[in-house]
Design an enzyme around this catalytic site. Structure first.
Site, PDB file in Angstrom:
ATOM      1  N   HIS A  23       5.401   6.227   7.575  1.00  0.00           N
ATOM      2  CA  HIS A  23       5.213   7.309   6.595  1.00  0.00           C
ATOM      3  C   HIS A  23       4.956   6.741   5.195  1.00  0.00           C
ATOM      4  O   HIS A  23       5.167   7.420   4.197  1.00  0.00           O
ATOM      5  CB  HIS A  23       6.432   8.255   6.553  1.00  0.00           C
ATOM      6  N   SER A  67     -13.861  -3.735 -13.263  1.00  0.00           N
ATOM      7  CA  SER A  67     -14.011  -2.470 -13.975  1.00  0.00           C
ATOM      8  C   SER A  67     -14.752  -2.725 -15.268  1.00  0.00           C
ATOM      9  O   SER A  67     -14.504  -3.715 -15.962  1.00  0.00           O
ATOM     10  CB  SER A  67     -12.636  -1.853 -14.280  1.00  0.00           C
TER      11      SER A  67
END
Length: 496
Positions: free
Chosen positions: A171, A301
């Site tokens: 999970h 970036s």
């Protein structure tokens, strides 16, 4: 012009200025990503030279079985297999509105002596469908070694890190420890399933052969004056010349479009596998436990110069989503084919068959590049384990205390209280997990203070993960790779 564009015959039709000047849309699957060999496999040149080879195979077989075809006619056809006037073919198609007859006329133009026997007894699907089957087979032959190389790289990675403990996640929450190598084997298991599935789909492909307009072989039976044995032998000879061992014994005008479903389904399944693997890599990159290759001059970036984005894994996920949905096209096409054939399959198949193989090719090349340069940061992994391991060790501490003579329920309550206090420090104060310090400071746990280091050794929490890695690689992975041994050393370098 890229190598992929050149091999794909991008300038065949004489519009070089538009192509090079970016005046016409071109699929990035070819112009930006695909390998030269896969781009060529779905190129116009591969398609139409294959049509001509199929016409030559048919004429050779018909001559062998007694039809009045001369050796000179066959030689003329053979010498012009690559001599395609694409401009003439385009003009013929504009006039005739029929691609196959346009190329029959174009081939006949450069083979005047053989013109009368080109396409003798055949229907359009003789060249169209048989070429598609050849291209699908050749496409699988391109993909399979690439998939094997990815498996080989990951197998080496799994073996190298078979016993390196790492935090497991269920999970996406911290769970029992595993190892870096064992997690990699989860990826490998899915890829091995994909390799077997691609091999099966490739090996189950058959040839359409010479079946006539509705699959009854009536035109060929007429050519051979009712001699069924010669029609059967014609089918066998052409199939053998094309490199297939079997034909589909029954067809309509086309081979069953369920064949396309089988081919694209295994590629879509491969897409799901790659998406899962690259998503895991992206999540681990966020944790700074693992990184894909990052070039010396690569920019992560334009605004944030410190960033090292997992752009290759993101590309794989992006393309995998496209690959996974393409199987819907042949599913719907097969469902709406009326009786012996309808032509609403044609335009759809021109797109989905090529795009599936081109996309799978790009994904595998990119994934190979990733797996050849994966970087692990053991110290970061170790720090994450230290943050979570004290909570996971509570059961071991309780068992040690019981062995030292304490009551299990009393110990459970004391460790529960200390765990809640430590959790509050982590969650409410942003501090480190200090559970073990609290255990050391509680006189109740004096009997096991000397055992705490051993109880917190991460290797005691990984079970049989290293042994599972070794067994899995020996029994599942290495046997699969034997037939690709001569192709495993090929490296891949991405232009983009």
């Amino acid at each position: 012009m890229s190598a992929a564009m050149a091999m794909a015959g991008g300038l065949e039709h004489g519009d070089g200025g538009a192509e090079l000047g970016m005046g016409r849309y071109r699929s990035p699957l070819v112009s930006r990503y695909s390998s030269p060999e896969m781009a060529f496999n779905f190129s116009e040149r591969k398609k139409f030279t294959t049509w001509r080879r199929l016409w030559l195979y048919l004429a050779r077989a018909e001559k062998e079985l007694g039809l009045p075809i001369t050796r000179e006619q066959l030689q003329e056809m053979e010498s012009n297999l690559e001599n395609i006037d694409f401009h003439m073919a385009a003009e013929e198609e504009k006039k005739l509105r029929h691609d196959v007859m346009a190329h029959v006329h174009t081939f006949a133009h450069c083979c005047p002596n053989a013109a009368a026997i080109i396409h003798l007894g055949a229907t359009s699907c003789y060249v169209g469908d048989n070429t598609d089957l050849i291209v699908l087979r050749d496409g699988f032959d391109i993909l399979l070694p690439k998939l094997a190389r990815v498996i080989s790289r990951l197998a080496d990675f799994a073996q190298k890190h078979a016993d390196l403990p790492t935090l497991g996640f269920t999970h996406y929450q911290p769970a029992q420890l595993t190892t870096v190598g064992k997690r990699c084997c989860l990826w490998l298991q899915d890829l091995c399933m994909d390799l077997r599935n691609l091999e099966r789909a490739r090996n189950e492909l058959r040839f359409r052969g010479v079946k006539g307009t509705t699959g009854t072989q009536a035109s060929f039976l007429q050519l051979f004056e009712g001699d069924h044995s010669k029609v059967e032998e014609l089918d066998r000879l052409v199939t053998e010349m094309a490199g297939f061992k079997q034909t589909y014994l029954v067809t309509g005008q086309t081979y069953s479009r369920k064949v396309d479903i089988d081919s694209l389904a295994v590629l879509s399944s491969l897409g799901a596998t790659v998406h899962k693997i690259c998503t895991d890599i992206r999540l681990l990159a966020n944790l700074k436990e693992i990184e894909e290759p990052f070039e010396k001059d690569q920019i992560g970036s334009s605004a944030m110069p410190y960033k090292r984005n997992p752009m290759r894994s993101e590309r794989c996920c992006s393309l995998a989503r496209h690959l996974m949905v393409l199987v819907m096209d042949p599913l719907q096409t097969a469902a709406v084919q009326w009786f012996e054939r309808t032509l609403d399959d044609s335009a759809n198949r021109r797109i989905c068959l090529a795009e599936s193989f081109l996309t799978a090719d790009i994904i595998l090349s990119t994934l190979q590049n990733i797996t050849e340069g994966l970087v692990i940061y053991p110290k970061v992994i170790e720090r994450h384990i230290r943050h979570e391991l004290p909570f996971m060790a509570t059961e071991n501490i309780i068992m040690a205390m019981v062995k030292a003579g304490e009551n299990r329920q009393d110990c459970h309550e004391r460790i529960r209280v200390l765990s809640q206090q430590a959790a509050a420090v982590v969650k409410q104060e942003g501090g480190d997990n200090d559970l073990i310090s609290r255990v050391r400071g509680d006189p109740y746990f004096n009997p096991i203070h000397g055992q705490l280091e051993a109880l917190l050794n991460p290797t005691s929490f990984i079970g049989r993960a290293p042994q599972q890695v070794t067994r899995f690689l020996e029994q599942e992975v290495h046997p699969l790779l034997i037939r690709y041994a001569s192709q495993l050393e090929v490296k891949v370098e991405l232009e983009l």
